[in-house]
Enzyme design. Structure first.
Site, PDB file in Angstrom:
ATOM      1  N   GLY A  75       0.830  -1.203   0.000  1.00  0.00           N
ATOM      2  CA  GLY A  75       0.000   0.000   0.000  1.00  0.00           C
ATOM      3  C   GLY A  75       0.859   1.244   0.000  1.00  0.00           C
ATOM      4  O   GLY A  75       2.048   1.200   0.304  1.00  0.00           O
ATOM      5  N   GLY A  77       0.539   5.871   0.309  1.00  0.00           N
ATOM      6  CA  GLY A  77      -0.276   7.068   0.500  1.00  0.00           C
ATOM      7  C   GLY A  77       0.622   8.270   0.593  1.00  0.00           C
ATOM      8  O   GLY A  77       1.819   8.189   0.328  1.00  0.00           O
ATOM      9  N   GLY A  78       0.059   9.389   0.994  1.00  0.00           N
ATOM     10  CA  GLY A  78       0.812  10.625   1.017  1.00  0.00           C
ATOM     11  C   GLY A  78       1.966  10.613   1.997  1.00  0.00           C
ATOM     12  O   GLY A  78       2.971  11.291   1.791  1.00  0.00           O
ATOM     13  N   VAL A  82       3.853   1.305   2.455  1.00  0.00           N
ATOM     14  CA  VAL A  82       3.755   0.189   3.397  1.00  0.00           C
ATOM     15  C   VAL A  82       4.155  -1.094   2.685  1.00  0.00           C
ATOM     16  O   VAL A  82       3.691  -1.375   1.571  1.00  0.00           O
ATOM     17  CB  VAL A  82       2.334   0.046   3.962  1.00  0.00           C
ATOM     18  CG1 VAL A  82       2.292  -1.069   5.007  1.00  0.00           C
ATOM     19  CG2 VAL A  82       1.885   1.355   4.580  1.00  0.00           C
ATOM     20  N   ASP A 193      -7.168   9.695  20.993  1.00  0.00           N
ATOM     21  CA  ASP A 193      -7.583   9.750  19.579  1.00  0.00           C
ATOM     22  C   ASP A 193      -8.413   8.523  19.216  1.00  0.00           C
ATOM     23  O   ASP A 193      -8.246   7.952  18.135  1.00  0.00           O
ATOM     24  CB  ASP A 193      -6.365   9.873  18.670  1.00  0.00           C
ATOM     25  CG  ASP A 193      -6.732  10.333  17.254  1.00  0.00           C
ATOM     26  OD1 ASP A 193      -7.793  10.988  17.091  1.00  0.00           O
ATOM     27  OD2 ASP A 193      -5.972  10.041  16.309  1.00  0.00           O
TER      28      ASP A 193
END
Length: 399
Positions: A75, A77-78, A82, A193
């Site tokens: 994977g 992303g920004g 991964v 969170d």
């Protein structure tokens, strides 16, 4: 209060991906006015460091990072890429997240927050909390960290697919992650969170599932207090943050996490968050000033005792909420017992079905309360931002 609301923390990477795919319009004003987020999204589309090298190969695949060998990319992303990796001597499978160097350069506190997350998780040592094994740098100077490799999906994906859950299923999930949360509180660690994307439903080989509590990057540790941040910056996700956390990112205790538990419970039972607005600052105002709605305002057939518990969890004043995770768990067990007694021999109410099990989460056919599926048209941008060969296994790593 003006100082508190001057600047909201940038969204997480997963939230930016949701924004890019059209699912988080509430972030529109922030992203358009934030050069950092705009640059991050642009880099995700154009940075050759996030693309395979010429010929379709990846320079890190097959490389050794510390004691781990990189097997395949799963994977991106920004924030980074991964990989699935392994410890060759014992054959242990791991997930390796490699951070883009410009991201680390733009955010000097990033590595410190990742280290804080590892310390928080290790301080608790509960099997229901994600384990981070190692940190390091690639030969090119990119920071990476090594974690458990999980197969499953975050609760946020389940809710996006199914809308809402039945009462017993919601109780099962709440009990599952309240265990590790209680252990964290006992160790003096406040998560700060909690949200559906940080609750990961792990698929086990025998077909059962359990919840892993993820992302302690904003955790308050007993020896060091809360992560440091610039004045006026709000750390966390406003829709799930307690009023006291919004007012002060340092003065929070276990009841701040319990507020988030209430919001998650509300969303599981109704399919909606208690406070929603287009602008994050408007969400903040609602959390601070508007009394929380009751589950029964959207689901009249909810068990009254369950309705009351969720309402208490979302009280504005921390002292008005349950005192501890143990108190919440005891109440949930009592509610489950009453639901089972009351439902014995009664026809199932499709609106508040009490018999779903966590093991059936991925099969909407087993849940009469699931809303009908609607076709969604995702912009091409979503596919560009997140390319994942093993998306179900790796989705949360991109947060």
């Amino acid at each position: 209060m003006a100082g508190t609301l001057e600047q909201l923390a940038c969204p997480t990477e997963n939230e930016l991906l949701e924004y890019a795919s059209g699912r988080r319009r509430d972030l529109d004003a922030h992203v358009k006015g934030c050069s950092s987020c705009t640059a991050l999204l642009g880099a995700a589309f154009s940075d050759p460091g996030l693309s395979p090298t010429a010929g379709g190969s990846d320079a890190l695949v097959g490389a050794r990072l510390g004691e781990y060998v990189v097997d395949e990319r799963i994977g991106q992303g920004g924030m980074g890429i991964v990989y699935k990796g392994r410890q060759p001597i014992i054959g242990k499978t791991v997930a390796i997240k490699v951070i883009r160097p410009e991201i680390a350069a733009e955010d000097p506190d990033l590595v410190r927050r990742l280290l804080a997350e590892a310390r928080a998780a290790n301080a608790v040592g509960h099997h229901g909390i994600i384990d981070i094994f190692s940190f390091g740098e690639t030969p090119q100077g990119q920071h990476y960290f090594v974690m458990e490799y999980l197969v499953g999906e975050p609760l946020s994906d389940v809710l996006a697919r199914r809308g809402r859950l039945g009462q017993a299923e919601a109780i099962t999930l709440l009990e599952s992650f309240l265990g590790p949360l209680g252990s964290a509180h006992a160790a003096g660690v406040i998560h700060r969170d909690l949200k559906p994307s940080n609750l990961f439903l792990v698929h086990q080989p025998d077909g059962t599932r359990f919840v892993k509590l993820l992302d302690f990057g904003l955790a308050k540790l007993p020896e060091s207090g809360a992560p440091k941040t610039a004045p006026g910056v709000l750390l966390g996700t406003p829709e799930y943050m307690s009023p006291e956390q919004i007012r002060s990112s340092t003065v929070v205790g276990p009841r701040a996490d319990l507020y988030s538990v209430g919001v998650i419970a509300f969303q599981m039972l109704t399919g909606k968050r208690p406070y929603a607005a287009k602008e994050a600052s408007d969400v903040v105002s609602l959390v601070l000033e508007t009394p929380a709605p009751r589950v029964s305002s959207l689901q009249p057939r909810v068990h009254p005792r369950f309705d009351e518990l969720v309402f208490r969890l979302m009280k504005k004043r921390a002292d008005d909420r349950p005192a501890s995770v143990d108190e919440v768990r005891r109440e949930l067990r009592a509610i489950r017992a009453e639901i089972e007694v009351e439902s014995a021999g009664q026809p199932t109410d499709p609106a508040m079905a009490p018999t779903e099990l966590v093991s059936a989460l991925s099969d909407p056919a087993l849940d009469d309360s699931s809303p009908p599926k609607r076709k969604r048209r995702w912009p091409l941008i979503a596919a560009t931002v997140l390319l994942a060969a093993g998306a179900a296994a790796a989705a949360w790593w991109l947060s």
